[in-house]
Design a protein around this motif. Structure first.
Motif, mmCIF file in Angstrom:
data_model
loop_
_atom_site.group_PDB
_atom_site.id
_atom_site.type_symbol
_atom_site.label_atom_id
_atom_site.label_comp_id
_atom_site.label_asym_id
_atom_site.label_seq_id
_atom_site.Cartn_x
_atom_site.Cartn_y
_atom_site.Cartn_z
ATOM 1 N N ILE A 80 0.812 -1.226 0.000
ATOM 2 C CA ILE A 80 0.000 0.000 0.000
ATOM 3 C C ILE A 80 0.841 1.270 0.000
ATOM 4 O O ILE A 80 0.308 2.377 -0.014
ATOM 5 C CB ILE A 80 -0.993 0.009 1.182
ATOM 6 N N ASP A 81 2.176 1.118 0.012
ATOM 7 C CA ASP A 81 3.068 2.275 -0.044
ATOM 8 C C ASP A 81 4.408 1.807 -0.624
ATOM 9 O O ASP A 81 4.687 0.611 -0.670
ATOM 10 C CB ASP A 81 3.265 2.885 1.347
ATOM 11 N N ASP A 82 5.233 2.728 -1.021
ATOM 12 C CA ASP A 82 6.504 2.450 -1.677
ATOM 13 C C ASP A 82 7.471 1.682 -0.760
ATOM 14 O O ASP A 82 7.648 2.046 0.407
ATOM 15 C CB ASP A 82 7.136 3.783 -2.096
ATOM 16 N N ILE A 83 8.077 0.628 -1.295
ATOM 17 C CA ILE A 83 9.096 -0.112 -0.546
ATOM 18 C C ILE A 83 10.407 -0.199 -1.322
ATOM 19 O O ILE A 83 11.266 -1.021 -1.006
ATOM 20 C CB ILE A 83 8.618 -1.516 -0.133
ATOM 21 N N ASP A 84 10.574 0.628 -2.334
ATOM 22 C CA ASP A 84 11.826 0.630 -3.102
ATOM 23 C C ASP A 84 12.978 1.126 -2.232
ATOM 24 O O ASP A 84 12.788 1.895 -1.307
ATOM 25 C CB ASP A 84 11.701 1.531 -4.334
ATOM 26 N N ASN A 85 14.180 0.657 -2.562
ATOM 27 C CA ASN A 85 15.412 1.126 -1.920
ATOM 28 C C ASN A 85 15.418 0.892 -0.404
ATOM 29 O O ASN A 85 15.662 1.803 0.386
ATOM 30 C CB ASN A 85 15.658 2.610 -2.236
ATOM 31 N N CYS A 86 15.149 -0.351 -0.015
ATOM 32 C CA CYS A 86 15.110 -0.698 1.411
ATOM 33 C C CYS A 86 16.019 -1.884 1.728
ATOM 34 O O CYS A 86 16.339 -2.691 0.878
ATOM 35 C CB CYS A 86 13.690 -1.059 1.841
ATOM 36 N N ILE A 87 16.398 -1.963 2.984
ATOM 37 C CA ILE A 87 17.064 -3.132 3.559
ATOM 38 C C ILE A 87 15.953 -3.931 4.250
ATOM 39 O O ILE A 87 15.064 -3.360 4.887
ATOM 40 C CB ILE A 87 18.110 -2.691 4.615
ATOM 41 N N TYR A 88 16.015 -5.259 4.135
ATOM 42 C CA TYR A 88 15.006 -6.106 4.757
ATOM 43 C C TYR A 88 15.532 -6.661 6.075
ATOM 44 O O TYR A 88 16.602 -7.273 6.125
ATOM 45 C CB TYR A 88 14.623 -7.249 3.816
ATOM 46 N N CYS A 89 14.795 -6.452 7.145
ATOM 47 C CA CYS A 89 15.131 -7.017 8.444
ATOM 48 C C CYS A 89 14.410 -8.352 8.572
ATOM 49 O O CYS A 89 13.187 -8.401 8.645
ATOM 50 C CB CYS A 89 14.713 -6.074 9.572
ATOM 51 N N GLU A 90 15.182 -9.427 8.589
ATOM 52 C CA GLU A 90 14.617 -10.769 8.720
ATOM 53 C C GLU A 90 14.126 -11.012 10.151
ATOM 54 O O GLU A 90 13.039 -11.518 10.356
ATOM 55 C CB GLU A 90 15.673 -11.816 8.375
ATOM 56 N N GLN A 91 14.962 -10.669 11.120
ATOM 57 C CA GLN A 91 14.609 -10.851 12.532
ATOM 58 C C GLN A 91 15.370 -9.839 13.373
ATOM 59 O O GLN A 91 16.508 -9.497 13.070
ATOM 60 C CB GLN A 91 14.997 -12.250 13.044
ATOM 61 N N ILE A 92 14.707 -9.430 14.439
ATOM 62 C CA ILE A 92 15.367 -8.649 15.477
ATOM 63 C C ILE A 92 14.925 -9.259 16.796
ATOM 64 O O ILE A 92 13.753 -9.623 16.961
ATOM 65 C CB ILE A 92 15.027 -7.138 15.399
ATOM 66 N N ALA A 93 15.856 -9.420 17.711
ATOM 67 C CA ALA A 93 15.520 -10.058 18.983
ATOM 68 C C ALA A 93 16.422 -9.541 20.096
ATOM 69 O O ALA A 93 17.612 -9.305 19.884
ATOM 70 C CB ALA A 93 15.679 -11.577 18.868
ATOM 71 N N VAL A 94 15.831 -9.381 21.265
ATOM 72 C CA VAL A 94 16.564 -8.965 22.468
ATOM 73 C C VAL A 94 16.169 -9.931 23.583
ATOM 74 O O VAL A 94 14.975 -10.207 23.778
ATOM 75 C CB VAL A 94 16.232 -7.508 22.853
ATOM 76 N N LYS A 95 17.161 -10.445 24.300
ATOM 77 C CA LYS A 95 16.881 -11.370 25.403
ATOM 78 C C LYS A 95 15.865 -10.748 26.359
ATOM 79 O O LYS A 95 15.891 -9.540 26.603
ATOM 80 C CB LYS A 95 18.173 -11.710 26.146
ATOM 81 N N LYS A 96 15.017 -11.591 26.908
ATOM 82 C CA LYS A 96 13.914 -11.129 27.775
ATOM 83 C C LYS A 96 14.367 -10.166 28.860
ATOM 84 O O LYS A 96 13.768 -9.125 29.074
ATOM 85 C CB LYS A 96 13.226 -12.334 28.432
ATOM 86 N N GLU A 97 15.447 -10.520 29.549
ATOM 87 C CA GLU A 97 15.877 -9.710 30.694
ATOM 88 C C GLU A 97 16.471 -8.356 30.292
ATOM 89 O O GLU A 97 16.697 -7.506 31.146
ATOM 90 C CB GLU A 97 16.853 -10.492 31.586
ATOM 91 N N PHE A 98 16.674 -8.141 28.996
ATOM 92 C CA PHE A 98 17.229 -6.870 28.526
ATOM 93 C C PHE A 98 16.233 -6.055 27.705
ATOM 94 O O PHE A 98 16.570 -4.979 27.218
ATOM 95 C CB PHE A 98 18.509 -7.120 27.713
ATOM 96 N N GLN A 99 15.020 -6.560 27.566
ATOM 97 C CA GLN A 99 14.003 -5.823 26.810
ATOM 98 C C GLN A 99 13.599 -4.567 27.565
ATOM 99 O O GLN A 99 13.695 -4.503 28.788
ATOM 100 C CB GLN A 99 12.801 -6.723 26.541
ATOM 101 N N GLY A 100 13.198 -3.548 26.822
ATOM 102 C CA GLY A 100 12.800 -2.279 27.428
ATOM 103 C C GLY A 100 13.959 -1.341 27.708
ATOM 104 O O GLY A 100 13.797 -0.336 28.398
ATOM 105 N N GLN A 101 15.142 -1.653 27.172
ATOM 106 C CA GLN A 101 16.327 -0.818 27.407
ATOM 107 C C GLN A 101 16.824 -0.144 26.122
ATOM 108 O O GLN A 101 17.978 0.224 26.020
ATOM 109 C CB GLN A 101 17.445 -1.664 28.024
ATOM 110 N N ASN A 102 15.948 -0.022 25.128
ATOM 111 C CA ASN A 102 16.262 0.621 23.839
ATOM 112 C C ASN A 102 17.307 -0.117 23.014
ATOM 113 O O ASN A 102 17.908 0.464 22.112
ATOM 114 C CB ASN A 102 16.697 2.078 24.034
ATOM 115 N N ILE A 103 17.527 -1.389 23.285
ATOM 116 C CA ILE A 103 18.516 -2.154 22.535
ATOM 117 C C ILE A 103 18.044 -2.367 21.096
ATOM 118 O O ILE A 103 18.826 -2.200 20.151
ATOM 119 C CB ILE A 103 18.837 -3.482 23.247
ATOM 120 N N GLY A 104 16.784 -2.707 20.918
ATOM 121 C CA GLY A 104 16.246 -2.889 19.573
ATOM 122 C C GLY A 104 16.350 -1.614 18.751
ATOM 123 O O GLY A 104 16.744 -1.638 17.581
#
Length: 168
Positions: A80-104
């Motif tokens: 529904i919108d332009d996706i040209d000229n992009c990098i594809y993120c397959e997965q991003i993950a942060v261990k549970k105990e470190f979530q909420g610390q702006n790591i992602g």
């Protein structure tokens, strides 16, 4: 915390995080889940596509990206919108105990700094299990919906839906 390109020896830590947060092993889906466990050999063979977050030498998160679009998934995506000229993120993950610390956010920032002229796209599932935490995280850092993916059967899930998101 250090955000950097992954090293060959990081593959076990990346694998362990992808398994720990996988939907089959993670009973607390409130903080987000991963659909696939990344095979160890694949990580080793493609380590140049991984970014890691380290705290005191321990890997606490990763981002797996590709300059190639997921053609197989795009075939089932209503764009529904332009996706040209992009990098594809397959997965991003942060261990549970470190979530909420702006790591992602910092992982995405590192990727964006390395590809300044490109946007970033990522899929976030919306059904059968709505990945509310991941959707909230991505929209909070500026991602917008640019497509909708649907398959009757995908990665072992029936009636699977996902939003395709883009960060400019």
């Amino acid at each position: 915390m250090i955000i950097e390109k992954a090293k060959k020896e990081d593959y076990i830590s990346i694998y362990n995080i992808s398994k720990e947060l996988n939907v089959k092993y993670n009973s607390n889906k409130e903080n987000g889940v991963l659909l696939r466990i990344i095979p160890k050999d694949f990580i080793k063979d493609n380590i140049e596509n991984f970014i890691v977050a380290r705290i005191d030498e321990d890997i606490v998160g990763f981002l797996w990206s590709s300059t190639e679009y997921p053609i197989d998934m795009l075939a089932y995506t209503k764009i529904i919108d332009d996706i040209d000229n992009c990098i594809y993120c397959e997965q991003i993950a942060v261990k549970k105990e470190f979530q909420g610390q702006n790591i992602g956010k910092k992982l995405y920032g590192f990727l964006k700094n390395n590809f300044k002229e490109k946007g970033i796209i990522v899929y976030v599932n919306t059904a059968p299990d709505k990945n509310k935490a991941s959707l909230a995280f991505h929209t909070s850092i500026g991602f917008n919906v640019v497509g909708e993916f649907y398959r009757e059967d995908f990665c072992g899930f029936k009636e699977y839906k996902a939003n395709l998101l883009k960060l400019k």
